[in-house]
Design a protein around this motif. Structure first.
Motif, PDB file in Angstrom:
ATOM      1  N   LYS A  65       0.804  -1.222   0.000  1.00 46.38           N
ATOM      2  CA  LYS A  65       0.000   0.000   0.000  1.00 46.38           C
ATOM      3  C   LYS A  65       0.840   1.278   0.000  1.00 46.38           C
ATOM      4  CE  LYS A  65      -4.245   1.547   0.070  1.00 46.38           C
ATOM      5  NZ  LYS A  65      -5.186   1.185  -1.011  1.00 46.38           N
ATOM      6  N   LYS A  66       1.841   1.346   0.878  1.00 46.73           N
ATOM      7  CA  LYS A  66       2.602   2.599   1.015  1.00 46.73           C
ATOM      8  C   LYS A  66       3.350   2.995  -0.259  1.00 46.73           C
ATOM      9  CE  LYS A  66       4.300   1.754   5.254  1.00 46.73           C
ATOM     10  NZ  LYS A  66       5.118   1.909   6.475  1.00 46.73           N
ATOM     11  N   PRO A  67       4.055   2.076  -0.911  1.00 42.61           N
ATOM     12  CA  PRO A  67       4.722   2.492  -2.161  1.00 42.61           C
ATOM     13  C   PRO A  67       3.761   2.901  -3.269  1.00 42.61           C
ATOM     14  CG  PRO A  67       5.137   0.155  -1.690  1.00 42.61           C
ATOM     15  CD  PRO A  67       4.494   0.742  -0.485  1.00 42.61           C
ATOM     16  N   GLN A  68       2.513   2.436  -3.206  1.00 40.93           N
ATOM     17  CA  GLN A  68       1.531   2.912  -4.183  1.00 40.93           C
ATOM     18  C   GLN A  68       1.379   4.429  -4.083  1.00 40.93           C
ATOM     19  OE1 GLN A  68      -2.264   0.845  -4.183  1.00 40.93           O
ATOM     20  NE2 GLN A  68      -1.292  -1.123  -3.758  1.00 40.93           N
ATOM     21  N   PHE A  69       1.387   4.925  -2.844  1.00 39.20           N
ATOM     22  CA  PHE A  69       1.251   6.367  -2.618  1.00 39.20           C
ATOM     23  C   PHE A  69       2.441   7.113  -3.214  1.00 39.20           C
ATOM     24  CE2 PHE A  69       2.362  10.063   0.021  1.00 39.20           C
ATOM     25  CZ  PHE A  69       1.217  10.833  -0.144  1.00 39.20           C
ATOM     26  N   HIS A  70       3.650   6.541  -3.074  1.00 40.32           N
ATOM     27  CA  HIS A  70       4.859   7.179  -3.599  1.00 40.32           C
ATOM     28  C   HIS A  70       4.903   7.165  -5.125  1.00 40.32           C
ATOM     29  CE1 HIS A  70       6.972   7.878   0.162  1.00 40.32           C
ATOM     30  NE2 HIS A  70       6.663   6.670   0.563  1.00 40.32           N
ATOM     31  N   LEU A  71       4.302   6.131  -5.739  1.00 39.50           N
ATOM     32  CA  LEU A  71       4.479   5.926  -7.173  1.00 39.50           C
ATOM     33  C   LEU A  71       3.299   6.371  -8.031  1.00 39.50           C
ATOM     34  CD1 LEU A  71       6.129   2.374  -7.111  1.00 39.50           C
ATOM     35  CD2 LEU A  71       7.273   4.549  -7.501  1.00 39.50           C
ATOM     36  N   HIS A  72       2.138   6.617  -7.414  1.00 40.58           N
ATOM     37  CA  HIS A  72       0.949   6.837  -8.245  1.00 40.58           C
ATOM     38  C   HIS A  72       1.110   8.027  -9.180  1.00 40.58           C
ATOM     39  CE1 HIS A  72      -0.897  10.473  -6.425  1.00 40.58           C
ATOM     40  NE2 HIS A  72      -0.230  10.105  -5.353  1.00 40.58           N
ATOM     41  N   HIS A  73       1.844   9.071  -8.757  1.00 36.32           N
ATOM     42  CA  HIS A  73       2.000  10.252  -9.617  1.00 36.32           C
ATOM     43  C   HIS A  73       2.883   9.971 -10.820  1.00 36.32           C
ATOM     44  CE1 HIS A  73       5.674  10.383  -7.221  1.00 36.32           C
ATOM     45  NE2 HIS A  73       6.191  11.182  -8.125  1.00 36.32           N
ATOM     46  N   GLN A  74       3.654   8.848 -10.775  1.00 34.68           N
ATOM     47  CA  GLN A  74       4.482   8.471 -11.932  1.00 34.68           C
ATOM     48  C   GLN A  74       3.754   7.522 -12.882  1.00 34.68           C
ATOM     49  OE1 GLN A  74       8.721   7.607 -11.132  1.00 34.68           O
ATOM     50  NE2 GLN A  74       8.304   8.059  -8.989  1.00 34.68           N
ATOM     51  N   ASN A  75       2.548   7.138 -12.519  1.00 34.27           N
ATOM     52  CA  ASN A  75       1.728   6.294 -13.389  1.00 34.27           C
ATOM     53  C   ASN A  75       1.092   7.181 -14.461  1.00 34.27           C
ATOM     54  OD1 ASN A  75      -0.090   4.619 -14.636  1.00 34.27           O
ATOM     55  ND2 ASN A  75      -1.157   3.980 -12.773  1.00 34.27           N
ATOM     56  N   ALA A 121       6.563  -1.898   8.055  1.00 33.50           N
ATOM     57  CA  ALA A 121       7.619  -1.691   7.055  1.00 33.50           C
ATOM     58  C   ALA A 121       7.253  -2.407   5.760  1.00 33.50           C
ATOM     59  CB  ALA A 121       8.952  -2.207   7.586  1.00 33.50           C
ATOM     60  N   GLU A 122       7.332  -1.669   4.646  1.00 30.24           N
ATOM     61  CA  GLU A 122       6.957  -2.239   3.352  1.00 30.24           C
ATOM     62  C   GLU A 122       8.010  -2.054   2.268  1.00 30.24           C
ATOM     63  OE1 GLU A 122       2.077  -1.923   3.636  1.00 30.24           O
ATOM     64  OE2 GLU A 122       3.168  -0.457   2.419  1.00 30.24           O
ATOM     65  N   THR A 123       9.026  -1.247   2.550  1.00 31.40           N
ATOM     66  CA  THR A 123      10.092  -1.036   1.568  1.00 31.40           C
ATOM     67  C   THR A 123      11.443  -0.971   2.274  1.00 31.40           C
ATOM     68  OG1 THR A 123      10.012   1.385   1.681  1.00 31.40           O
ATOM     69  CG2 THR A 123       8.555   0.314   0.083  1.00 31.40           C
ATOM     70  N   THR A 124      12.498  -1.156   1.495  1.00 30.52           N
ATOM     71  CA  THR A 124      13.858  -1.118   2.056  1.00 30.52           C
ATOM     72  C   THR A 124      14.219   0.266   2.598  1.00 30.52           C
ATOM     73  OG1 THR A 124      14.789  -0.628  -0.130  1.00 30.52           O
ATOM     74  CG2 THR A 124      14.680  -2.947   0.536  1.00 30.52           C
ATOM     75  N   SER A 125      13.579   1.311   2.096  1.00 27.90           N
ATOM     76  CA  SER A 125      13.912   2.658   2.559  1.00 27.90           C
ATOM     77  C   SER A 125      13.454   2.905   3.988  1.00 27.90           C
ATOM     78  CB  SER A 125      13.307   3.714   1.626  1.00 27.90           C
ATOM     79  OG  SER A 125      11.902   3.600   1.587  1.00 27.90           O
ATOM     80  N   GLU A 126      12.618   2.014   4.528  1.00 29.14           N
ATOM     81  CA  GLU A 126      12.116   2.173   5.895  1.00 29.14           C
ATOM     82  C   GLU A 126      12.920   1.385   6.923  1.00 29.14           C
ATOM     83  OE1 GLU A 126       7.581   1.876   5.922  1.00 29.14           O
ATOM     84  OE2 GLU A 126       8.090   1.046   3.956  1.00 29.14           O
TER      85      GLU A 126
END
Length: 456
Positions: free
Chosen positions: A40-50, A73-78
């Protein structure tokens, strides 16, 4: 040519997800439908690049709980690098969710990277699988070839790390001295009961085709070597860089950069995961001060610090007020690199940043931090001769003098080194930006996928 449905499931790192999404945008631009499986969380980060939301959808994958992995935690950046193995274990526990999705939607093919178990599912369902490698072909060639004997349940020795695989096609893209220890990661756990090497090589061995984000002009000999090693078709996408949505550089940055002469500002960023030790962070920013040039540094706070401000050397902000900015948040890298005031990019040589630097007209200074980044830096410095690399001590440490010296060597208009790398860089940029170059690679890639999907 019929349009097809592709499922994508990248490793839970923003750099990997972004590379997959750039490719998804290119495929969707040609009418193909993409189901991009994401937490879910990376969707928020990436949706504007879709750029094609009508064709690219984000089915949600819930990241399972694993002991020791921080809740949520859902990504390596966290998480710290040391916890990546736990996140890999969580990805493996999502297997049932992915299989249920594939059973219900029956895509024509699945693209993945670290989810090495996907071919076991797709073979049963009659779906083609493509392992999409977002690292350079040169890095894959030396670190992840079947010929390299990687021990199980113990770290590799320095002799084993130094071993060059048979047939490896380069005498310049190699690890030297202390750098071989950066390959230690391949024999370390990456998930429950599996090493990074086992995961990555299994993913490549079991797929129907391999795919690499590169072009033959830069890495043909490495692509051929990988294909021979794995006995697989190796499809190439070209660099696949982002095509920006209709946004502009944030007003504050545009105004600040606009206050300097053209090509005078040095920009530095090390990606979303690199966290420096505090002492090395201080050397870095003092090196920028020593150049006498204006600079923008975008980095995470170093270990042991919660903010950038507390990590800065005493008196640094007062001395550099107006000339230098050290920022701890996300910045619009592509747009900053296109700004006329920026003249140099100090990069960790992550593969995405490597392509962005090549496609820009900025001088390149390499400060690689991890395994494949060192090999990417070698490609830029030794093979293409478009960059300079900051000199390090045997323990991997660099000093402010070596950083400022490298920057000044490319920013000085009369420097022989600066003139040479700028001339070589201009040649490669001309090749990579030639009309039809990028689109030609994607069109050929789509044609190759179509043939793969229609194979019996």
């Amino acid at each position: 040519m019929a349009n097809f449905h592709i499922a994508m499931y990248p490793w839970f790192a923003l750099g990997h997800m972004t590379a997959f999404l750039h490719l998804a945008n290119e495929l969707a631009a040609r009418g193909h439908r993409i189901s991009f499986l994401l937490p879910k969380k990376p969707q928020f980060h990436l949706h504007h690049q879709n750029l094609h939301p009508q064709l690219i959808t984000f089915p949600t994958v819930t990241v399972p709980t694993v002991d020791g992995l921080p809740p949520g935690a859902e990504t390596t950046s966290e998480i710290p690098l040391s916890s990546n193995s736990l996140l890999a274990a969580a990805m493996d526990l999502s297997r049932d969710q992915v299989e249920n999705f594939l059973r219900s939607t029956k895509p024509d093919l699945v693209m993945y990277d670290f989810a090495h178990w996907i071919p076991n599912i797709t073979k049963r369902l009659g779906i083609k699988s493509v392992c999409y490698c977002t690292a350079s072909a040169s890095a894959i060639s030396i670190a992840l070839v079947p010929a390299k004997k990687v021990p199980k349940n113990r770290p590799m020795t320095e002799e084993e790390l130094n071993e060059i695989p048979d047939g490896y096609p380069s005498s310049t893209i190699v690890l030297r001295g202390h750098e071989v220890l950066s390959l230690m990661f391949v024999s370390l756990p990456f998930g429950d009961g599996i090493t990074f090497y086992e995961r990555a090589t299994t993913a490549m061995k079991n797929c129907d085709a391999m795919c690499i984000r590169t072009c033959r002009e830069l890495e043909s000999k490495f692509c051929d070597y990988i294909g021979n090693q794995y006995e697989k078709p190796v499809l190439l996408t070209g660099p696949v860089l982002s095509k920006s949505a209709k946004t502009s550089l944030e007003e504050w940055w545009d105004k600040w950069l606009g206050g300097f002469e053209p090509s005078s500002v040095v920009y530095c960023a090390f990606g979303s995961q690199i966290v420096l030790e505090k002492d090395q962070f201080e050397e870095l920013v003092l090196g920028f001060e020593q150049t006498g040039l204006p600079f923008l540094v975008a980095l995470k706070p170093p270990n042991g610090c919660t903010t950038i401000e507390e990590a800065l050397p005493e008196g640094f902000e007062e001395r550099l007020k107006g000339r230098g900015v050290v920022y701890g948040g996300w910045v619009q890298q592509t747009m900053i690199l296109s700004h006329e005031s920026v003249g140099c990019f100090v990069s960790h040589c992550g593969f995405g940043s490597m392509w962005e630097s090549l496609m820009s007209d900025k001088q390149i200074v390499a400060v690689p931090q991890l395994d494949d980044q060192i090999l990417n830096a070698r490609l830029l410095v030794e093979e293409l001769k478009v960059a300079v690399e900051v000199k390090r001590e045997e323990n991997g440490w660099f000093w402010k003098e070596s950083l400022s010296g490298a920057i000044k060597s490319v920013m000085d208009k009369d420097s022989e080194v600066g003139i040479m790398v700028k001339k070589n860089h201009a040649k490669w940029k001309e090749v990579l930006t030639k009309p039809g170059f990028m689109s030609g690679y994607i069109d050929k890639f789509v044609d190759d996928l179509n043939k793969l999907v229609n194979q019996n």
